[in-house]
Design an enzyme around this catalytic site. Structure first.
Site, mmCIF file in Angstrom:
data_model
loop_
_atom_site.group_PDB
_atom_site.id
_atom_site.type_symbol
_atom_site.label_atom_id
_atom_site.label_comp_id
_atom_site.label_asym_id
_atom_site.label_seq_id
_atom_site.Cartn_x
_atom_site.Cartn_y
_atom_site.Cartn_z
ATOM 1 N N GLU A 134 3.127 -20.779 18.935
ATOM 2 C CA GLU A 134 2.187 -21.194 20.063
ATOM 3 C C GLU A 134 0.890 -21.478 19.811
ATOM 4 O O GLU A 134 -0.168 -21.128 20.522
ATOM 5 C CB GLU A 134 2.536 -20.319 21.392
ATOM 6 C CG GLU A 134 3.916 -20.253 21.628
ATOM 7 C CD GLU A 134 3.886 -19.140 22.984
ATOM 8 O OE1 GLU A 134 3.282 -18.519 23.439
ATOM 9 O OE2 GLU A 134 5.223 -18.969 23.539
ATOM 10 N N GLU A 175 11.898 -19.179 21.189
ATOM 11 C CA GLU A 175 12.033 -18.346 22.095
ATOM 12 C C GLU A 175 12.659 -19.072 23.305
ATOM 13 O O GLU A 175 12.394 -20.238 23.707
ATOM 14 C CB GLU A 175 10.511 -17.844 22.646
ATOM 15 C CG GLU A 175 9.831 -17.217 21.367
ATOM 16 C CD GLU A 175 8.407 -16.695 22.038
ATOM 17 O OE1 GLU A 175 8.113 -16.767 23.102
ATOM 18 O OE2 GLU A 175 7.461 -16.369 20.984
#
Length: 698
Positions: free
Chosen positions: A310, A430
């Protein structure tokens, strides 16, 4: 993903797949120019099997003249379906499967063999097919004669990985073989002294063994390095920490997993300062990856490396600067790993978009970077946690509706069109729902199940590989049990097939008055409705229920029997069974409208008394007397579940949090409207005076 203990939002993301999968989904036949084979032999085996799914291996030997393209056809006898394949493109037409060669294995010389593997779904039994045709010619095990051996039979299932692994250098096939995946969250990524810093126990071999036994083929092991290395300029990684990470990686590899490791929460701890501290961030990042590349250069090819989790940049002048900085990191990562030699020269590397987002503004620049590298062993990654209002239950996002579905399909389609259609595989590194960071009850159970059913289906339609984010809230790290078996069953089923659902998993019946029939709308999702049952007893079609089109109606007599003495709460659970997938549970619930009472308290602890009387709270609105919105997220009247308010069914209270009162005007009267799942709405009033709060029903 940031761990739940620091309350950070996960980012949105998506997918993987193949152009052929889209054609298959549309029912388009892929033409193959192939010569007829004069003879062939097929060895079919079941390499592994789990409830509802299995892995198959097929070896095709050409006994006739050389062929330059092939199509193998067989028929399943028990309704099995191929859901994902490698080394071949497999399509289904009813019970008939057709496997067409990949570009690299189209030619089969005389007496030569090609192999392919696939994942499939099954119910009831999983009998192996007994006859095959290659380019229209029956494979009898001889050239135009009788079989030289008995037809193939099923091999007893084992936990071993497929015996037909994807070929080296075929990133698309390898990523397909990684499906499904699981995250070892909030362990090595925990920010603190060690892997127990966020409350999870030390990782054990037994945990990984049990995860493998659940049918997962890949495992992502997020690792935060910031507290485990020395000072500049060498940034030497702590030897004990690196050894421990390697130990767990090796356990996972020994279990047959594909394994992904990365640089994780470093992304927001120090990498995010790159706009104002570029040289130091880049030097630190490069030093870490230089050491990691050396440490893992000789690991098996099933070890996959991910650049950074991220990625984000604080204080960047604009989006373009952030993308430029990410490109610089990803380029440096790729160069360091490739130049370290050994297995790293061709190792699969995972590259994130900015924020691992599937937004077009992040996907398109990432595609440009991929195109410029000309590296066939790269994988794109995004994360996906659903449409935000639904994912956290805010702004009235209580249901899995068309908006939630459209957000998912839009994200998956964007990534498919950008990457997968160009043979760049994608991993959803994810996925889940953001409300799970608090607890999995933030979103109502049935709506949650519909999300996961559709997520798995659409992921398969795009042939993406998905990795469940689990920070300990799903699979017990020591109990080795799922915290929500119903959710798990739906998730696992979605890996291979579709399940029917309904407009709700609840039927509310008033505690007093006459009992009437109750109807739900069935979402067949390509299945057919079969029956209703209560436990092991089937309900009687026509007497206990009727089905007209997509409307399921429980008769008044059946509802009367199911509610029994009409005690508050769930009186009975029945199951709707469909032709595939898991049954849909329907709870028959007795209720009366809840009753609220006046109360006093403080902004740090205000709990209004609530007799729920069998009902459950869905959401809450907050408005001032002039009709404007009150409290946090004042762009909507509907407040966030478990953040602004939270029901406690044991204590019979509804708590209004300090976070809610922090954004309520002092002295102003706020009208709260509570929406319950039965359809009941109740109004309640609160007034804040300094740190004191008074509440009343009028």
């Amino acid at each position: 993903m940031a761990g739940s203990r620091i309350g950070r939002l996960r980012r949105v993301g998506v997918i993987t797949g193949a152009v052929t999968a889209l054609l298959v989904g549309l029912g388009i036949t892929v033409a193959v120019n192939a010569q007829a084979a004069a003879g062939c032999r097929v060895a079919y085996s079941t390499a592994s099997q789990w409830p509802g799914g299995f892995t198959g291996n097929v070896a095709v030997t050409n006994l006739g003249d050389p062929i330059s393209g092939w199509s193998l056809v067989w028929t399943f006898s028990n309704g099995q379906r191929v859901t994902q394949a490698w080394n071949a493109t497999v399509t289904m037409s009813g019970s008939q499967a057709t496997a067409v060669n990949a570009g690299y294995n189209a030619a089969i010389a005389t007496n030569a063999t090609v192999s392919f593997g696939f994942n499939g779904s099954w119910t009831g039994s999983n009998t192996a097919p007994t006859s095959f045709t290659l380019n229209g010619v029956a494979c009898t095990g001889n050239v135009g004669g009788t079989p030289t051996s008995a037809p193939p039979t099923s091999v007893p299932p084992t936990s071993a990985p497929p015996t037909t692994p994807p070929p080296a250098g075929n990133a698309m096939a390898a990523v397909a073989a990684m499906q499904p995946g699981w995250n070892l969250g909030n362990s090595f990524d925990a920010v603190g002294a060690d892997e127990t810093a966020w409350g999870n126990p030390r990782v054990t071999e037994a945990l990984l063994d049990n995860i493998r036994a659940q049918g997962f083929n890949s495992i992502r092991i997020p690792v935060t390095w910031s507290n485990h290395h020395g000072a500049a300029p060498s940034y030497t990684i702590d030897a004990a920490w690196l050894a421990r990470v390697k130990e767990v990686v090796n356990w996972a590899l020994a279990d047959g997993f594909y394994v992904m490791i990365n640089i994780h929460h470093d992304s927001w701890q120090w990498i995010n300062t790159m706009p104002t501290d570029r040289a130091n961030v880049l030097n630190r990042y490069n030093a870490l990856w230089t050491q990691l590349a050396a440490a893992f250069r000789d690991s098996p090819s099933k070890l996959v490396l991910e650049s950074v989790n991220e990625p984000q940049f604080t204080g960047a002048s604009d989006e373009a600067q952030s993308i430029g900085l990410l490109n610089e990191l990803n380029t440096s990562f790729r160069n360091i790993v490739r130049q370290s030699g050994g297995g790293n020269a061709s190792r699969l590397l995972v590259i994130p978009t900015l924020h691992t987002s599937a937004d077009a503004a992040r996907v398109d620049p990432a595609l440009s970077w991929f195109t410029s590298t000309n590296d066939a062993n790269l994988i794109a990654t995004v994360h996906y946690y659903g449409y935000w209002p639904f994912s956290v239950n805010v702004a009235g996002g209580t249901r899995f509706d068309a908006t939630v579905q459209s957000d998912l399909t839009g994200a998956f389609d964007r990534v498919y069109n950008a990457f997968v259609s160009r043979n760049i595989p994608v991993i959803v590194g994810e996925y889940g729902l953001l409300g799970f960071d608090r607890h999995t009850g933030t979103i109502e159970q049935g709506e949650k199940l519909k999300f996961f059913e559709f997520f798995g289906y659409y992921a398969r339609s795009r042939q993406l590989t998905t990795m469940l984010w689990d920070n300990g809230q799903h699979f017990g790290r020591t109990s080795f049990q799922w915290s929500d078996p119903e959710l798990t069953a739906q998730m696992k089923s979605s890996w291979t097939t579709r399940s029917g659902t309904a407009s709700s998993d609840q039927v509310y019946v008033p505690r007093t008055g006459s009992i009437t029939s109750k109807s739900l709308t069935l979402n067949l999702n390509g299945t057919s409705f079969q029956r209703l049952s209560q436990g092991t007893t089937n309900l009687a079609n026509g007497t206990d229920y009727t089905v007209s089109g997509s409307t399921l109606t429980l008769t008044a007599s059946a509802v009367t029997r199911l509610v029994g003495n009409r005690a508050y709460g769930v009186n009975a659970n029945i199951q709707a069974h469909f032709s595939t997938g898991v049954p849909w549970r329907i709870s028959v619930i007795t209720y009366d409208p809840p009753v609220l009472a006046g109360a006093t308290g403080t902004t740090s602890a205000f709990a209004l008394p609530a007799q729920f009387r069998g009902d459950q709270l869905a959401t809450m609105e907050a408005k001032y007397a002039d009709g404007t919105n009150a409290g946090p997220h004042n762009w909507t009247s509907f407040k966030e579940f478990d953040v602004a308010f939270a029901p406690n069914y044991t204590a019979n209270t509804i708590t209004l949090t300090s976070a809610f009162f922090a954004e309520v005007n002092d002295g102003a009267r706020v009208a709260l409207t509570f929406h319950f799942w039965s359809g009941t709405t109740l109004t309640y009033y609160v007034t804040k005076s300094g740190s004191n709060v008074t509440g009343s029903t009028t």
